[in-house]
Motif scaffolding. Sequence first.
Motif, PDB file in Angstrom:
ATOM      1  N   VAL A 131      31.022 -70.542 162.320  1.00 29.64           N
ATOM      2  CA  VAL A 131      32.664 -71.329 162.667  1.00 29.64           C
ATOM      3  C   VAL A 131      32.849 -71.473 163.797  1.00 29.64           C
ATOM      4  CG1 VAL A 131      35.214 -70.988 161.951  1.00 29.64           C
ATOM      5  CG2 VAL A 131      33.153 -70.256 160.382  1.00 29.64           C
ATOM      6  N   ASP A 132      33.361 -72.781 164.114  1.00 27.59           N
ATOM      7  CA  ASP A 132      33.795 -73.000 165.666  1.00 27.59           C
ATOM      8  C   ASP A 132      35.443 -73.070 165.438  1.00 27.59           C
ATOM      9  OD1 ASP A 132      31.534 -73.255 167.064  1.00 27.59           O
ATOM     10  OD2 ASP A 132      31.237 -75.367 166.246  1.00 27.59           O
ATOM     11  N   ALA A 133      36.162 -72.509 166.226  1.00 22.07           N
ATOM     12  CA  ALA A 133      37.581 -72.226 166.296  1.00 22.07           C
ATOM     13  C   ALA A 133      38.200 -72.983 167.451  1.00 22.07           C
ATOM     14  CB  ALA A 133      38.096 -70.894 165.956  1.00 22.07           C
ATOM     15  N   ARG A 134      39.396 -73.703 167.293  1.00 16.77           N
ATOM     16  CA  ARG A 134      39.899 -74.215 168.338  1.00 16.77           C
ATOM     17  C   ARG A 134      41.305 -74.262 168.035  1.00 16.77           C
ATOM     18  NH1 ARG A 134      40.400 -80.128 168.976  1.00 16.77           N
ATOM     19  NH2 ARG A 134      40.149 -81.031 167.118  1.00 16.77           N
ATOM     20  N   TRP A 135      42.190 -74.164 169.116  1.00 15.75           N
ATOM     21  CA  TRP A 135      43.710 -74.077 169.118  1.00 15.75           C
ATOM     22  C   TRP A 135      44.159 -75.350 169.707  1.00 15.75           C
ATOM     23  CZ3 TRP A 135      46.929 -71.685 173.303  1.00 15.75           C
ATOM     24  CH2 TRP A 135      48.284 -71.979 173.211  1.00 15.75           C
ATOM     25  N   VAL A 136      45.016 -76.157 169.003  1.00 18.50           N
ATOM     26  CA  VAL A 136      45.591 -77.410 169.536  1.00 18.50           C
ATOM     27  C   VAL A 136      47.184 -77.333 169.225  1.00 18.50           C
ATOM     28  CG1 VAL A 136      45.592 -79.846 169.282  1.00 18.50           C
ATOM     29  CG2 VAL A 136      43.504 -78.530 168.823  1.00 18.50           C
ATOM     30  N   PRO A 137      47.727 -77.328 170.211  1.00 14.05           N
ATOM     31  CA  PRO A 137      49.324 -77.446 170.123  1.00 14.05           C
ATOM     32  C   PRO A 137      49.859 -78.585 169.172  1.00 14.05           C
ATOM     33  CG  PRO A 137      48.680 -77.277 172.314  1.00 14.05           C
ATOM     34  CD  PRO A 137      47.306 -77.559 171.887  1.00 14.05           C
ATOM     35  N   PRO A 138      50.898 -78.246 168.353  1.00 17.72           N
ATOM     36  CA  PRO A 138      51.072 -79.268 167.322  1.00 17.72           C
ATOM     37  C   PRO A 138      51.455 -80.758 167.980  1.00 17.72           C
ATOM     38  CG  PRO A 138      52.589 -77.419 167.258  1.00 17.72           C
ATOM     39  CD  PRO A 138      51.667 -77.008 168.230  1.00 17.72           C
ATOM     40  N   LEU A 139      52.198 -80.870 169.040  1.00 12.78           N
ATOM     41  CA  LEU A 139      52.420 -82.040 169.629  1.00 12.78           C
ATOM     42  C   LEU A 139      51.308 -82.827 170.092  1.00 12.78           C
ATOM     43  CD1 LEU A 139      55.731 -81.244 171.399  1.00 12.78           C
ATOM     44  CD2 LEU A 139      55.454 -82.315 169.450  1.00 12.78           C
ATOM     45  N   GLU A 140      50.005 -82.384 170.127  1.00  7.31           N
ATOM     46  CA  GLU A 140      48.886 -82.805 170.543  1.00  7.31           C
ATOM     47  C   GLU A 140      47.724 -83.021 169.284  1.00  7.31           C
ATOM     48  OE1 GLU A 140      47.108 -80.387 173.763  1.00  7.31           O
ATOM     49  OE2 GLU A 140      48.927 -80.403 174.796  1.00  7.31           O
ATOM     50  N   ALA A 141      48.058 -82.342 168.387  1.00  8.45           N
ATOM     51  CA  ALA A 141      47.114 -82.372 167.217  1.00  8.45           C
ATOM     52  C   ALA A 141      47.381 -83.895 166.585  1.00  8.45           C
ATOM     53  CB  ALA A 141      47.459 -81.203 166.150  1.00  8.45           C
ATOM     54  N   GLN A 142      46.195 -84.202 166.085  1.00  9.46           N
ATOM     55  CA  GLN A 142      46.071 -85.836 165.627  1.00  9.46           C
ATOM     56  C   GLN A 142      45.583 -85.705 164.018  1.00  9.46           C
ATOM     57  OE1 GLN A 142      47.472 -88.257 167.177  1.00  9.46           O
ATOM     58  NE2 GLN A 142      48.010 -86.903 168.825  1.00  9.46           N
ATOM     59  N   PRO A 143      45.815 -86.603 163.189  1.00  6.36           N
ATOM     60  CA  PRO A 143      45.038 -86.658 162.082  1.00  6.36           C
ATOM     61  C   PRO A 143      43.570 -86.440 162.009  1.00  6.36           C
ATOM     62  CG  PRO A 143      46.737 -88.565 162.252  1.00  6.36           C
ATOM     63  CD  PRO A 143      46.699 -87.799 163.533  1.00  6.36           C
ATOM     64  N   ASP A 144      42.775 -87.013 163.145  1.00  7.04           N
ATOM     65  CA  ASP A 144      41.334 -86.822 163.236  1.00  7.04           C
ATOM     66  C   ASP A 144      40.985 -85.280 163.320  1.00  7.04           C
ATOM     67  OD1 ASP A 144      40.984 -89.465 162.698  1.00  7.04           O
ATOM     68  OD2 ASP A 144      40.740 -89.841 165.009  1.00  7.04           O
ATOM     69  N   ASP A 145      41.985 -84.603 163.976  1.00  7.02           N
ATOM     70  CA  ASP A 145      41.760 -83.131 164.022  1.00  7.02           C
ATOM     71  C   ASP A 145      41.780 -82.513 162.868  1.00  7.02           C
ATOM     72  OD1 ASP A 145      41.692 -82.865 167.019  1.00  7.02           O
ATOM     73  OD2 ASP A 145      43.861 -83.205 167.073  1.00  7.02           O
ATOM     74  N   VAL A 146      42.547 -82.870 162.066  1.00  4.33           N
ATOM     75  CA  VAL A 146      42.639 -82.038 160.578  1.00  4.33           C
ATOM     76  C   VAL A 146      41.560 -82.625 159.763  1.00  4.33           C
ATOM     77  CG1 VAL A 146      44.337 -82.021 158.627  1.00  4.33           C
ATOM     78  CG2 VAL A 146      45.493 -81.996 160.908  1.00  4.33           C
ATOM     79  N   LEU A 147      41.282 -83.985 159.952  1.00  7.29           N
ATOM     80  CA  LEU A 147      40.205 -84.623 158.965  1.00  7.29           C
ATOM     81  C   LEU A 147      38.816 -83.804 159.366  1.00  7.29           C
ATOM     82  CD1 LEU A 147      41.398 -88.287 159.035  1.00  7.29           C
ATOM     83  CD2 LEU A 147      41.110 -86.761 157.020  1.00  7.29           C
TER      84      LEU A 147
END
Length: 155
Positions: free
Chosen positions: A36-52
Amino acid sequence: MSRKQLLIVAHAPSPNTRRLAEAALRGASHADIEQVDARWVPPLEAQPDDVLAADAILLGTTENLGYMSGALKDFFDRCYYPVLEEKQGLPCALYIRAGMDGTGTRRAVESIVTGLRWNWVQQPLTLRGDWQEKFEQQVEELGLYLAAGLDNGVF
């Protein structure tokens, strides 16, 4: 076997909430987690591609006036429809840094997650009241739990 992706979308406007986000990442990156690779992205920077690209998501928010942070709400506003069809069943977890109760925050996030048809891997973690050092450990354990479930094919 391909590596799994754990996305942490956590609002961290203060030093203590930053400690929580870092604890989630630390738990999810534990040495025993192999695939598992984990990464933290602040919500104002997170994009749909991150979720996909994610195989699971850990959400973190502050309680703001009995609701989730505006930053997390913005994340949902931008990402909801672009991920709705493709990410149904996404394993998810939530922690709330609540000064008071956290109930309204929890209800709001649960409503959106229900609409997205994501799957809770455990009940949301609400960290109530004045700051306590144990909050950091609890969030680290939540990150580890989610990553370990992914690593072992439980989620």
